[in-house]
Design an enzyme around this catalytic site. Structure first.
Site, PDB file in Angstrom:
ATOM      1  N   LYS A 265      -7.269 -14.339   2.361  1.00 36.10           N
ATOM      2  CA  LYS A 265      -6.356 -13.863   1.315  1.00 36.10           C
ATOM      3  C   LYS A 265      -5.863 -15.047   0.487  1.00 36.10           C
ATOM      4  O   LYS A 265      -5.241 -15.965   1.015  1.00 36.10           O
ATOM      5  CB  LYS A 265      -5.181 -13.114   1.944  1.00 36.10           C
ATOM      6  N   LYS A 277      10.129  -8.282  -4.647  1.00 34.01           N
ATOM      7  CA  LYS A 277      10.758  -8.803  -3.427  1.00 34.01           C
ATOM      8  C   LYS A 277      12.176  -9.273  -3.726  1.00 34.01           C
ATOM      9  O   LYS A 277      12.490  -9.640  -4.852  1.00 34.01           O
ATOM     10  CB  LYS A 277       9.935  -9.995  -2.906  1.00 34.01           C
ATOM     11  N   ASP A 347       3.882  -4.130  -3.341  1.00 32.66           N
ATOM     12  CA  ASP A 347       3.990  -5.350  -2.536  1.00 32.66           C
ATOM     13  C   ASP A 347       2.974  -5.364  -1.379  1.00 32.66           C
ATOM     14  O   ASP A 347       2.785  -6.388  -0.732  1.00 32.66           O
ATOM     15  CB  ASP A 347       5.422  -5.475  -1.990  1.00 32.66           C
ATOM     16  N   GLU A 349      -0.090  -5.729  -1.522  1.00 32.23           N
ATOM     17  CA  GLU A 349      -1.189  -6.092  -2.414  1.00 32.23           C
ATOM     18  C   GLU A 349      -2.318  -6.823  -1.694  1.00 32.23           C
ATOM     19  O   GLU A 349      -3.449  -6.828  -2.168  1.00 32.23           O
ATOM     20  CB  GLU A 349      -0.675  -6.957  -3.571  1.00 32.23           C
ATOM     21  N   ARG A 351      -3.912  -6.196   1.057  1.00 25.24           N
ATOM     22  CA  ARG A 351      -4.993  -5.283   1.456  1.00 25.24           C
ATOM     23  C   ARG A 351      -5.787  -4.796   0.240  1.00 25.24           C
ATOM     24  O   ARG A 351      -6.970  -4.483   0.357  1.00 25.24           O
ATOM     25  CB  ARG A 351      -4.405  -4.112   2.269  1.00 25.24           C
TER      26      ARG A 351
HETATM   27  N1  BES Z   1       2.563 -11.452   1.684  1.00 27.24           N
HETATM   28  C1  BES Z   1       3.315 -10.360   2.194  1.00 27.24           C
HETATM   29  C2  BES Z   1       3.514 -10.443   3.716  1.00 27.24           C
HETATM   30  C3  BES Z   1       4.542 -11.438   4.173  1.00 27.24           C
HETATM   31  C4  BES Z   1       5.888 -11.135   4.125  1.00 27.24           C
HETATM   32  C5  BES Z   1       4.146 -12.639   4.703  1.00 27.24           C
HETATM   33  C6  BES Z   1       6.814 -12.054   4.582  1.00 27.24           C
HETATM   34  C7  BES Z   1       5.070 -13.535   5.174  1.00 27.24           C
HETATM   35  C8  BES Z   1       6.404 -13.245   5.106  1.00 27.24           C
HETATM   36  C9  BES Z   1       2.612  -9.053   1.893  1.00 27.24           C
HETATM   37  O1  BES Z   1       1.943  -9.017   0.689  1.00 27.24           O
HETATM   38  C10 BES Z   1       3.675  -8.018   1.833  1.00 27.24           C
HETATM   39  O2  BES Z   1       4.494  -8.080   0.965  1.00 27.24           O
HETATM   40  N2  BES Z   1       3.642  -7.075   2.770  1.00 27.24           N
HETATM   41  C11 BES Z   1       4.629  -6.073   2.843  1.00 27.24           C
HETATM   42  C12 BES Z   1       3.926  -4.782   3.160  1.00 27.24           C
HETATM   43  C13 BES Z   1       4.811  -3.565   3.060  1.00 27.24           C
HETATM   44  C14 BES Z   1       5.172  -3.322   1.618  1.00 27.24           C
HETATM   45  C15 BES Z   1       4.079  -2.391   3.625  1.00 27.24           C
HETATM   46  C16 BES Z   1       5.624  -6.439   3.943  1.00 27.24           C
HETATM   47  O3  BES Z   1       5.199  -6.955   4.971  1.00 27.24           O
HETATM   48  O4  BES Z   1       6.814  -6.262   3.721  1.00 27.24           O
HETATM   49 ZN    ZN Z   2       1.277 -10.781  -0.051  1.00 25.24          ZN
HETATM   50 MN    MN Z   3       3.226  -8.456  -0.909  1.00 22.27          MN
END
Ligand code: BES
Ligand code: ZN
Ligand code: MN
Length: 496
Positions: A265, A277, A347, A349, A351
Protein backbone atom coordinates in the site's frame (compact mmCIF):
# COMPACT_ATOMS: atom_id res chain seq x y z
CA UNK A 1 29.33 0.44 8.91
CA UNK A 2 31.56 -2.50 7.99
CA UNK A 3 31.55 -5.94 9.58
CA UNK A 4 34.29 -8.55 9.82
CA UNK A 5 35.10 -11.80 11.60
CA UNK A 6 38.13 -12.40 13.81
CA UNK A 7 39.44 -15.49 15.55
CA UNK A 8 41.77 -13.70 17.97
CA UNK A 9 41.18 -14.06 21.68
CA UNK A 10 40.16 -10.86 23.51
CA UNK A 11 43.52 -10.12 25.14
CA UNK A 12 45.45 -10.61 21.85
CA UNK A 13 42.95 -8.84 19.56
CA UNK A 14 44.19 -5.51 18.17
CA UNK A 15 41.28 -3.10 17.78
CA UNK A 16 40.16 0.23 19.27
CA UNK A 17 37.77 -1.47 21.66
CA UNK A 18 37.05 -5.02 22.81
CA UNK A 19 33.44 -5.63 23.89
CA UNK A 20 32.71 -8.30 26.50
CA UNK A 21 29.75 -9.52 28.52
CA UNK A 22 29.31 -9.52 32.29
CA UNK A 23 26.19 -10.94 33.95
CA UNK A 24 24.43 -10.13 37.19
CA UNK A 25 25.56 -11.87 40.36
CA UNK A 26 29.25 -11.49 39.35
CA UNK A 27 29.04 -14.03 36.54
CA UNK A 28 31.74 -13.52 33.91
CA UNK A 29 31.45 -14.57 30.27
CA UNK A 30 34.39 -16.62 28.93
CA UNK A 31 35.99 -13.48 27.42
CA UNK A 32 35.48 -11.45 30.59
CA UNK A 33 37.06 -14.28 32.50
CA UNK A 34 40.07 -14.39 30.14
CA UNK A 35 40.57 -10.64 30.45
CA UNK A 36 40.13 -10.82 34.20
CA UNK A 37 42.97 -13.31 34.35
CA UNK A 38 45.30 -11.40 32.02
CA UNK A 39 44.66 -8.16 33.95
CA UNK A 40 45.27 -9.77 37.32
CA UNK A 41 41.68 -9.58 38.49
CA UNK A 42 40.80 -6.02 37.37
CA UNK A 43 37.32 -7.00 36.17
CA UNK A 44 36.45 -8.80 39.39
CA UNK A 45 37.72 -5.79 41.36
CA UNK A 46 35.31 -3.47 39.51
CA UNK A 47 32.45 -5.87 40.15
CA UNK A 48 33.30 -6.12 43.86
CA UNK A 49 33.51 -2.34 44.08
CA UNK A 50 30.04 -2.04 42.54
CA UNK A 51 31.09 -0.29 39.31
CA UNK A 52 29.61 -3.12 37.31
CA UNK A 53 26.34 -4.72 38.33
CA UNK A 54 25.66 -6.56 35.08
CA UNK A 55 22.21 -5.04 34.59
CA UNK A 56 20.89 -5.22 31.03
CA UNK A 57 21.85 -2.10 29.09
CA UNK A 58 24.61 -1.06 31.50
CA UNK A 59 27.98 -0.24 29.92
CA UNK A 60 31.35 0.63 31.40
CA UNK A 61 34.32 1.75 29.28
CA UNK A 62 37.75 0.78 30.65
CA UNK A 63 40.97 2.32 29.34
CA UNK A 64 44.46 0.82 29.11
CA UNK A 65 43.72 -2.36 30.98
CA UNK A 66 46.80 -4.43 31.85
CA UNK A 67 47.52 -7.41 29.62
CA UNK A 68 45.54 -6.15 26.62
CA UNK A 69 46.65 -5.45 23.04
CA UNK A 70 43.70 -3.05 22.62
CA UNK A 71 43.43 0.32 24.39
CA UNK A 72 39.78 -0.04 25.44
CA UNK A 73 37.51 -2.67 26.92
CA UNK A 74 33.78 -2.06 26.93
CA UNK A 75 31.90 -4.09 29.50
CA UNK A 76 28.27 -4.77 28.66
CA UNK A 77 25.80 -5.68 31.38
CA UNK A 78 23.79 -8.66 30.14
CA UNK A 79 21.37 -9.42 32.97
CA UNK A 80 21.00 -12.83 34.53
CA UNK A 81 23.11 -15.50 32.87
CA UNK A 82 21.14 -17.93 30.63
CA UNK A 83 18.06 -15.72 30.78
CA UNK A 84 18.80 -13.43 27.86
CA UNK A 85 15.80 -13.01 25.54
CA UNK A 86 15.80 -11.75 21.96
CA UNK A 87 14.55 -8.38 23.16
CA UNK A 88 17.18 -8.04 25.88
CA UNK A 89 19.90 -9.08 23.41
CA UNK A 90 18.82 -6.20 21.16
CA UNK A 91 18.76 -3.81 24.14
CA UNK A 92 22.32 -4.85 25.01
CA UNK A 93 23.54 -4.28 21.44
CA UNK A 94 21.84 -0.89 21.21
CA UNK A 95 23.51 0.38 24.38
CA UNK A 96 26.87 -1.03 23.28
CA UNK A 97 26.68 0.79 19.93
CA UNK A 98 25.70 4.06 21.66
CA UNK A 99 28.68 3.71 24.04
CA UNK A 100 31.04 2.92 21.16
CA UNK A 101 29.78 5.83 19.11
CA UNK A 102 30.24 8.21 22.04
CA UNK A 103 33.80 6.94 22.61
CA UNK A 104 36.93 7.63 20.60
CA UNK A 105 36.90 4.17 19.08
CA UNK A 106 36.59 3.75 15.31
CA UNK A 107 36.80 -0.02 15.35
CA UNK A 108 35.57 -2.61 17.80
CA UNK A 109 35.46 -6.38 18.25
CA UNK A 110 32.42 -7.97 19.83
CA UNK A 111 32.63 -11.08 21.98
CA UNK A 112 28.91 -10.81 22.70
CA UNK A 113 27.99 -13.84 20.57
CA UNK A 114 28.99 -15.70 23.73
CA UNK A 115 25.72 -14.59 25.31
CA UNK A 116 23.28 -17.49 25.32
CA UNK A 117 19.95 -16.61 23.75
CA UNK A 118 17.66 -19.62 23.86
CA UNK A 119 17.58 -21.53 20.57
CA UNK A 120 19.44 -18.81 18.71
CA UNK A 121 22.61 -19.56 16.77
CA UNK A 122 25.75 -17.43 16.50
CA UNK A 123 24.59 -16.52 12.99
CA UNK A 124 21.30 -15.21 14.36
CA UNK A 125 23.10 -13.14 17.00
CA UNK A 126 25.44 -11.79 14.35
CA UNK A 127 22.74 -10.60 11.98
CA UNK A 128 20.65 -9.21 14.86
CA UNK A 129 23.71 -7.31 16.07
CA UNK A 130 24.18 -5.76 12.64
CA UNK A 131 20.49 -4.87 12.36
CA UNK A 132 20.33 -3.36 15.86
CA UNK A 133 23.60 -1.50 15.33
CA UNK A 134 22.52 0.03 12.03
CA UNK A 135 19.11 0.89 13.51
CA UNK A 136 20.64 2.70 16.45
CA UNK A 137 22.87 4.73 14.12
CA UNK A 138 20.01 5.82 11.82
CA UNK A 139 19.24 9.51 12.07
CA UNK A 140 16.69 11.26 9.89
CA UNK A 141 18.24 14.38 8.34
CA UNK A 142 16.72 14.80 4.86
CA UNK A 143 14.56 17.80 5.66
CA UNK A 144 16.68 19.39 8.41
CA UNK A 145 18.93 22.32 7.61
CA UNK A 146 21.67 21.12 9.94
CA UNK A 147 22.56 17.49 10.38
CA UNK A 148 23.87 16.18 13.70
CA UNK A 149 27.03 14.13 13.36
CA UNK A 150 29.21 12.23 15.80
CA UNK A 151 32.84 13.37 15.77
CA UNK A 152 34.50 10.00 15.60
CA UNK A 153 31.82 7.58 14.48
CA UNK A 154 32.25 3.87 14.91
CA UNK A 155 33.18 2.51 11.47
CA UNK A 156 33.66 -1.20 11.79
CA UNK A 157 32.74 -4.05 14.09
CA UNK A 158 34.34 -7.48 14.07
CA UNK A 159 32.71 -10.62 15.47
CA UNK A 160 34.72 -13.21 17.30
CA UNK A 161 34.36 -16.70 15.90
CA UNK A 162 36.77 -19.58 16.31
CA UNK A 163 35.43 -22.12 13.88
CA UNK A 164 32.63 -20.83 11.65
CA UNK A 165 34.09 -17.71 10.08
CA UNK A 166 32.29 -18.18 6.76
CA UNK A 167 28.86 -18.56 8.33
CA UNK A 168 29.34 -15.55 10.56
CA UNK A 169 30.55 -13.41 7.67
CA UNK A 170 27.49 -14.43 5.65
CA UNK A 171 25.17 -13.71 8.58
CA UNK A 172 26.72 -10.25 8.90
CA UNK A 173 26.21 -9.62 5.18
CA UNK A 174 22.57 -10.72 5.38
CA UNK A 175 22.06 -8.56 8.45
CA UNK A 176 23.57 -5.58 6.68
CA UNK A 177 21.38 -6.03 3.58
CA UNK A 178 18.28 -6.27 5.79
CA UNK A 179 19.41 -3.22 7.77
CA UNK A 180 19.98 -1.27 4.54
CA UNK A 181 16.53 -2.28 3.33
CA UNK A 182 15.04 -1.16 6.64
CA UNK A 183 16.96 2.11 6.32
CA UNK A 184 15.41 2.73 2.90
CA UNK A 185 11.95 1.85 4.23
CA UNK A 186 12.42 4.18 7.21
CA UNK A 187 13.64 7.02 5.05
CA UNK A 188 10.70 6.77 2.62
CA UNK A 189 8.28 6.50 5.54
CA UNK A 190 9.69 9.48 7.41
CA UNK A 191 9.70 11.83 4.42
CA UNK A 192 6.77 14.27 4.54
CA UNK A 193 3.75 13.88 2.28
CA UNK A 194 4.68 16.95 0.24
CA UNK A 195 8.00 15.34 -0.72
CA UNK A 196 7.11 11.67 -0.82
CA UNK A 197 4.28 11.72 -3.38
CA UNK A 198 3.25 8.91 -5.75
CA UNK A 199 5.57 10.43 -8.38
CA UNK A 200 8.43 10.48 -5.86
CA UNK A 201 7.91 6.80 -5.08
CA UNK A 202 7.93 6.09 -8.82
CA UNK A 203 11.29 7.88 -9.09
CA UNK A 204 12.64 5.83 -6.19
CA UNK A 205 11.65 2.66 -8.01
CA UNK A 206 13.49 3.91 -11.11
CA UNK A 207 16.60 4.57 -9.08
CA UNK A 208 16.47 1.08 -7.58
CA UNK A 209 16.70 -0.29 -11.11
CA UNK A 210 19.60 2.06 -11.85
CA UNK A 211 21.35 0.85 -8.70
CA UNK A 212 20.76 -2.87 -9.37
CA UNK A 213 20.95 -4.47 -12.81
CA UNK A 214 18.72 -7.28 -11.53
CA UNK A 215 15.77 -4.91 -10.99
CA UNK A 216 13.58 -3.53 -13.78
CA UNK A 217 10.86 -0.99 -13.11
CA UNK A 218 7.69 -0.09 -14.96
CA UNK A 219 5.40 2.79 -14.04
CA UNK A 220 1.80 3.02 -15.17
CA UNK A 221 0.17 6.46 -15.20
CA UNK A 222 -3.53 7.19 -14.70
CA UNK A 223 -4.35 6.89 -18.39
CA UNK A 224 -2.85 3.42 -18.56
CA UNK A 225 -4.68 2.39 -15.39
CA UNK A 226 -7.87 3.69 -16.92
CA UNK A 227 -7.33 1.38 -19.91
CA UNK A 228 -6.95 -1.56 -17.51
CA UNK A 229 -10.24 -0.63 -15.86
CA UNK A 230 -8.81 0.22 -12.44
CA UNK A 231 -11.89 2.21 -11.47
CA UNK A 232 -11.49 1.56 -7.77
CA UNK A 233 -7.87 2.74 -7.48
CA UNK A 234 -8.50 5.76 -9.71
CA UNK A 235 -11.55 6.81 -7.70
CA UNK A 236 -9.29 7.38 -4.70
CA UNK A 237 -6.74 9.47 -6.59
CA UNK A 238 -9.48 11.56 -8.22
CA UNK A 239 -9.76 13.40 -4.90
CA UNK A 240 -6.14 14.52 -5.05
CA UNK A 241 -4.02 16.85 -7.19
CA UNK A 242 -1.19 14.32 -7.24
CA UNK A 243 -1.52 11.77 -10.04
CA UNK A 244 -1.63 8.13 -8.99
CA UNK A 245 1.11 5.72 -10.08
CA UNK A 246 1.17 1.97 -10.36
CA UNK A 247 4.76 0.92 -9.79
CA UNK A 248 6.08 -2.54 -10.67
CA UNK A 249 9.59 -3.62 -9.70
CA UNK A 250 10.78 -6.91 -11.11
CA UNK A 251 13.73 -8.64 -9.43
CA UNK A 252 14.94 -11.56 -11.50
CA UNK A 253 17.31 -13.89 -9.71
CA UNK A 254 16.08 -17.35 -10.72
CA UNK A 255 15.37 -17.69 -14.43
CA UNK A 256 11.75 -18.48 -15.29
CA UNK A 257 10.59 -19.68 -11.87
CA UNK A 258 7.20 -18.35 -10.69
CA UNK A 259 7.65 -15.13 -8.73
CA UNK A 260 6.74 -14.18 -5.20
CA UNK A 261 4.63 -11.05 -5.58
CA UNK A 262 4.57 -8.35 -2.90
CA UNK A 263 1.86 -5.72 -3.11
CA UNK A 264 2.55 -2.69 -0.89
CA UNK A 265 0.00 0.00 0.00
CA UNK A 266 1.53 3.28 -1.15
CA UNK A 267 -0.92 5.87 0.19
CA UNK A 268 1.45 8.84 0.48
CA UNK A 269 -1.02 10.82 2.58
CA UNK A 270 -4.35 9.65 3.99
CA UNK A 271 -6.52 12.56 5.06
CA UNK A 272 -9.51 10.24 4.95
CA UNK A 273 -11.09 11.96 1.94
CA UNK A 274 -14.64 13.30 2.42
CA UNK A 275 -14.87 11.01 5.48
CA UNK A 276 -12.19 13.31 6.86
CA UNK A 277 -9.97 12.14 9.71
CA UNK A 278 -9.76 14.13 12.96
CA UNK A 279 -6.94 16.72 13.09
CA UNK A 280 -5.01 15.27 16.03
CA UNK A 281 -2.14 13.12 14.84
CA UNK A 282 -3.19 13.37 11.20
CA UNK A 283 0.42 14.14 10.25
CA UNK A 284 1.18 10.48 10.91
CA UNK A 285 -0.90 9.54 7.90
CA UNK A 286 2.22 10.33 5.84
CA UNK A 287 3.17 6.83 7.03
CA UNK A 288 0.29 5.29 5.11
CA UNK A 289 2.79 4.26 2.42
CA UNK A 290 4.87 2.11 4.77
CA UNK A 291 3.62 -1.09 3.13
CA UNK A 292 5.15 0.10 -0.13
CA UNK A 293 8.29 1.23 1.72
CA UNK A 294 8.73 -2.33 3.00
CA UNK A 295 8.48 -3.61 -0.57
CA UNK A 296 11.19 -1.16 -1.68
CA UNK A 297 13.33 -2.19 1.30
CA UNK A 298 12.87 -5.90 0.66
CA UNK A 299 13.71 -5.62 -3.04
CA UNK A 300 16.82 -3.59 -2.26
CA UNK A 301 17.93 -6.18 0.33
CA UNK A 302 17.52 -9.17 -1.98
CA UNK A 303 19.17 -7.35 -4.87
CA UNK A 304 22.11 -6.50 -2.60
CA UNK A 305 22.36 -10.19 -1.66
CA UNK A 306 21.79 -11.42 -5.22
CA UNK A 307 19.31 -13.98 -3.94
CA UNK A 308 18.35 -16.81 -6.35
CA UNK A 309 14.62 -16.10 -6.44
CA UNK A 310 12.16 -14.10 -8.53
CA UNK A 311 10.27 -11.32 -6.79
CA UNK A 312 7.85 -8.75 -8.10
CA UNK A 313 6.94 -5.68 -6.08
CA UNK A 314 3.73 -3.90 -6.99
CA UNK A 315 2.97 -0.53 -5.46
CA UNK A 316 -0.36 1.19 -6.05
CA UNK A 317 0.33 4.76 -5.00
CA UNK A 318 -2.06 7.64 -4.41
CA UNK A 319 -3.10 10.30 -1.93
CA UNK A 320 -6.51 10.24 -0.22
CA UNK A 321 -7.74 13.83 -0.05
CA UNK A 322 -11.08 15.68 0.23
CA UNK A 323 -11.62 17.46 -3.08
CA UNK A 324 -14.71 18.56 -4.99
CA UNK A 325 -14.17 15.58 -7.25
CA UNK A 326 -13.36 13.10 -4.45
CA UNK A 327 -15.32 9.93 -3.71
CA UNK A 328 -18.47 10.59 -1.67
CA UNK A 329 -20.02 8.16 0.79
CA UNK A 330 -22.48 6.08 -1.19
CA UNK A 331 -20.58 6.35 -4.48
CA UNK A 332 -20.25 3.13 -6.42
CA UNK A 333 -17.17 2.31 -8.47
CA UNK A 334 -16.23 -0.62 -10.69
CA UNK A 335 -12.98 -2.45 -9.94
CA UNK A 336 -10.62 -3.96 -12.50
CA UNK A 337 -12.03 -7.38 -11.58
CA UNK A 338 -15.48 -6.14 -12.65
CA UNK A 339 -16.94 -6.18 -9.14
CA UNK A 340 -18.83 -3.04 -8.11
CA UNK A 341 -17.99 -1.45 -4.76
CA UNK A 342 -20.16 0.82 -2.62
CA UNK A 343 -17.87 3.30 -0.87
CA UNK A 344 -19.63 3.82 2.45
CA UNK A 345 -16.56 5.40 4.03
CA UNK A 346 -13.96 7.15 1.89
CA UNK A 347 -11.38 6.59 4.64
CA UNK A 348 -11.38 2.87 3.87
CA UNK A 349 -9.31 3.70 0.79
CA UNK A 350 -6.42 1.28 1.22
CA UNK A 351 -8.52 -1.69 0.17
CA UNK A 352 -9.80 0.34 -2.82
CA UNK A 353 -6.34 0.81 -4.26
CA UNK A 354 -5.13 -2.65 -3.20
CA UNK A 355 -7.97 -4.56 -4.83
CA UNK A 356 -7.03 -3.36 -8.31
CA UNK A 357 -3.32 -3.97 -7.66
CA UNK A 358 -4.15 -7.50 -6.49
CA UNK A 359 -6.13 -8.16 -9.65
CA UNK A 360 -3.21 -6.77 -11.66
CA UNK A 361 -0.84 -9.20 -9.92
CA UNK A 362 -2.62 -12.15 -11.63
CA UNK A 363 -0.77 -11.38 -14.85
CA UNK A 364 2.56 -12.37 -13.29
CA UNK A 365 1.41 -15.95 -12.67
CA UNK A 366 2.52 -15.68 -9.04
CA UNK A 367 3.67 -18.53 -6.79
CA UNK A 368 2.19 -16.53 -3.91
CA UNK A 369 0.97 -12.97 -3.40
CA UNK A 370 1.58 -11.15 -0.12
CA UNK A 371 0.17 -7.69 0.45
CA UNK A 372 1.59 -5.39 3.09
CA UNK A 373 -0.56 -2.49 4.23
CA UNK A 374 -1.19 0.01 7.00
CA UNK A 375 -4.80 -1.00 6.55
CA UNK A 376 -6.76 -0.63 9.78
CA UNK A 377 -6.66 1.23 13.07
CA UNK A 378 -8.45 -1.84 14.46
CA UNK A 379 -5.28 -3.95 14.21
CA UNK A 380 -3.63 -1.55 16.68
CA UNK A 381 -6.50 -2.14 19.10
CA UNK A 382 -6.11 -5.90 18.67
CA UNK A 383 -2.31 -6.34 18.67
CA UNK A 384 -0.78 -3.01 19.67
CA UNK A 385 2.46 -1.84 18.10
CA UNK A 386 4.53 -4.99 18.63
CA UNK A 387 2.88 -7.47 16.34
CA UNK A 388 1.84 -7.45 12.70
CA UNK A 389 -1.60 -8.85 11.84
CA UNK A 390 -1.68 -11.75 9.40
CA UNK A 391 -4.59 -13.20 7.44
CA UNK A 392 -4.38 -15.65 4.58
CA UNK A 393 -6.41 -17.84 2.24
CA UNK A 394 -3.79 -20.61 2.56
CA UNK A 395 -2.56 -22.01 5.88
CA UNK A 396 0.82 -23.18 4.53
CA UNK A 397 1.64 -19.64 3.44
CA UNK A 398 0.42 -18.25 6.77
CA UNK A 399 2.63 -20.75 8.61
CA UNK A 400 5.66 -19.81 6.47
CA UNK A 401 5.17 -16.13 7.28
CA UNK A 402 4.65 -16.79 10.99
CA UNK A 403 7.86 -18.85 10.94
CA UNK A 404 9.77 -16.10 9.11
CA UNK A 405 8.50 -13.66 11.74
CA UNK A 406 9.75 -15.86 14.56
CA UNK A 407 13.10 -16.49 12.85
CA UNK A 408 13.76 -12.80 12.24
CA UNK A 409 12.12 -11.68 15.50
CA UNK A 410 9.82 -9.44 13.44
CA UNK A 411 6.70 -11.22 14.39
CA UNK A 412 3.11 -11.58 13.19
CA UNK A 413 0.00 -13.17 14.65
CA UNK A 414 -2.76 -14.73 12.63
CA UNK A 415 -6.39 -13.63 12.72
CA UNK A 416 -9.25 -15.65 11.20
CA UNK A 417 -10.46 -15.12 7.68
CA UNK A 418 -13.51 -17.34 8.06
CA UNK A 419 -16.48 -16.90 5.76
CA UNK A 420 -18.56 -16.09 8.85
CA UNK A 421 -17.37 -12.51 8.50
CA UNK A 422 -18.02 -12.07 4.78
CA UNK A 423 -21.68 -11.05 5.16
CA UNK A 424 -20.60 -7.90 6.98
CA UNK A 425 -19.60 -6.59 3.54
CA UNK A 426 -23.03 -7.06 1.96
CA UNK A 427 -24.34 -4.00 0.11
CA UNK A 428 -27.87 -3.21 -1.08
CA UNK A 429 -26.56 -1.36 -4.10
CA UNK A 430 -23.28 -2.93 -5.19
CA UNK A 431 -21.52 -6.30 -5.20
CA UNK A 432 -19.63 -5.41 -2.06
CA UNK A 433 -19.38 -2.57 0.48
CA UNK A 434 -15.99 -1.13 1.38
CA UNK A 435 -16.59 -1.30 5.15
CA UNK A 436 -17.94 -4.02 7.39
CA UNK A 437 -19.22 -2.18 10.45
CA UNK A 438 -17.57 -1.74 13.81
CA UNK A 439 -16.88 -5.37 14.67
CA UNK A 440 -13.64 -7.08 13.62
CA UNK A 441 -12.48 -4.21 11.43
CA UNK A 442 -9.17 -5.81 10.52
CA UNK A 443 -10.80 -9.10 9.57
CA UNK A 444 -13.48 -7.49 7.39
CA UNK A 445 -10.78 -5.40 5.66
CA UNK A 446 -8.99 -8.64 4.83
CA UNK A 447 -12.33 -10.19 3.78
CA UNK A 448 -12.70 -7.33 1.32
CA UNK A 449 -9.28 -8.09 -0.16
CA UNK A 450 -10.05 -11.82 -0.22
CA UNK A 451 -12.76 -11.16 -2.82
CA UNK A 452 -9.99 -10.15 -5.21
CA UNK A 453 -7.50 -12.93 -4.46
CA UNK A 454 -9.53 -16.03 -5.22
CA UNK A 455 -7.28 -17.02 -8.13
CA UNK A 456 -4.02 -17.33 -6.17
CA UNK A 457 -2.37 -18.19 -2.86
CA UNK A 458 -2.44 -15.02 -0.82
CA UNK A 459 -1.60 -13.53 2.55
CA UNK A 460 -2.24 -10.09 3.97
CA UNK A 461 -0.05 -8.32 6.52
CA UNK A 462 -1.68 -5.44 8.40
CA UNK A 463 1.22 -3.30 9.62
CA UNK A 464 -0.74 -0.28 10.88
CA UNK A 465 0.65 -0.87 14.37
CA UNK A 466 4.19 -1.95 13.55
CA UNK A 467 5.36 0.24 10.66
CA UNK A 468 6.07 3.35 12.68
CA UNK A 469 6.33 4.60 16.23
CA UNK A 470 3.71 7.18 17.16
CA UNK A 471 3.89 10.59 18.78
CA UNK A 472 6.52 12.27 20.92
CA UNK A 473 10.28 11.90 20.72
CA UNK A 474 10.26 8.40 19.29
CA UNK A 475 8.08 9.21 16.30
CA UNK A 476 9.53 7.51 13.24
CA UNK A 477 9.29 4.62 10.83
CA UNK A 478 10.56 1.23 12.05
CA UNK A 479 11.52 -0.44 8.76
CA UNK A 480 9.26 -3.36 9.60
CA UNK A 481 8.36 -5.86 8.20
CA UNK A 482 11.47 -5.91 5.95
CA UNK A 483 13.19 -8.48 8.24
CA UNK A 484 10.19 -10.83 8.08
CA UNK A 485 9.84 -10.54 4.31
CA UNK A 486 13.55 -11.08 3.56
CA UNK A 487 13.57 -14.02 5.99
CA UNK A 488 10.53 -15.47 4.23
CA UNK A 489 12.46 -15.38 0.96
CA UNK A 490 15.64 -16.80 2.54
CA UNK A 491 13.60 -19.67 4.02
CA UNK A 492 11.94 -20.25 0.65
CA UNK A 493 15.33 -20.51 -1.01
CA UNK A 494 16.56 -22.90 1.71
CA UNK A 495 13.55 -25.13 1.12
CA UNK A 496 14.24 -25.44 -2.63
N1 BES B 1 -4.56 4.21 6.86
C1 BES B 1 -5.72 3.95 7.63
C2 BES B 1 -5.47 2.92 8.75
C3 BES B 1 -4.72 3.44 9.94
C4 BES B 1 -5.36 4.17 10.91
C5 BES B 1 -3.39 3.13 10.10
C6 BES B 1 -4.66 4.61 12.02
C7 BES B 1 -2.70 3.55 11.21
C8 BES B 1 -3.34 4.30 12.16
C9 BES B 1 -6.83 3.41 6.75
O1 BES B 1 -6.87 3.94 5.48
C10 BES B 1 -8.10 3.79 7.42
O2 BES B 1 -8.38 4.94 7.52
N2 BES B 1 -8.86 2.79 7.87
C11 BES B 1 -10.06 3.03 8.57
C12 BES B 1 -11.06 2.02 8.07
C13 BES B 1 -12.47 2.27 8.56
C14 BES B 1 -13.00 3.52 7.91
C15 BES B 1 -13.31 1.09 8.21
C16 BES B 1 -9.80 2.86 10.06
O3 BES B 1 -9.05 1.97 10.43
O4 BES B 1 -10.31 3.67 10.83
ZN1 ZN C 1 -5.12 4.61 4.70
MN1 MN D 1 -7.97 5.75 5.41
Amino acid sequence: MQYFVTSSTPETEKTDCVVIAVYEESQLSPSASTINTSSNGQIQKLIDRGDITGKIGQTLMLQDLDGMNSPRVLIAGCGKQNETTENSFNTIITSVIKALDASGANTATSYLNEIDVKQRSASWKTSQTVIAAEASLYIYTSTKSTAPSSEKPIQSVAFFSESSEKEIQQAAMQGLAIANGMGLAKELGNLPGNVCTPSYLAEQAQSLSEQFGSVTTTILDEEEMEELGMGSLLSVSRGSRQPAKLITMNYQGAGDEKPVVFVGKGLTFDAGGISLKPAAGMDEMKYDMCGSASVFGTISAIAELNLPINVIGIVPSSENMPDGDANKPGDIVTSMAGKTIEILNTDAEGRLILCDALTYSERFDPAVVIDIATLTGAIIVALGSKTTGLMANDQALADDLLQAGTDSHDRAWQLPLWDDYQEQLDSNFADIANIGGKEAGSVTAACFLSRFTEKFTWAHLDIAGTAWKSGGKNKGATGRPVPMLVQYLLNRIDAK
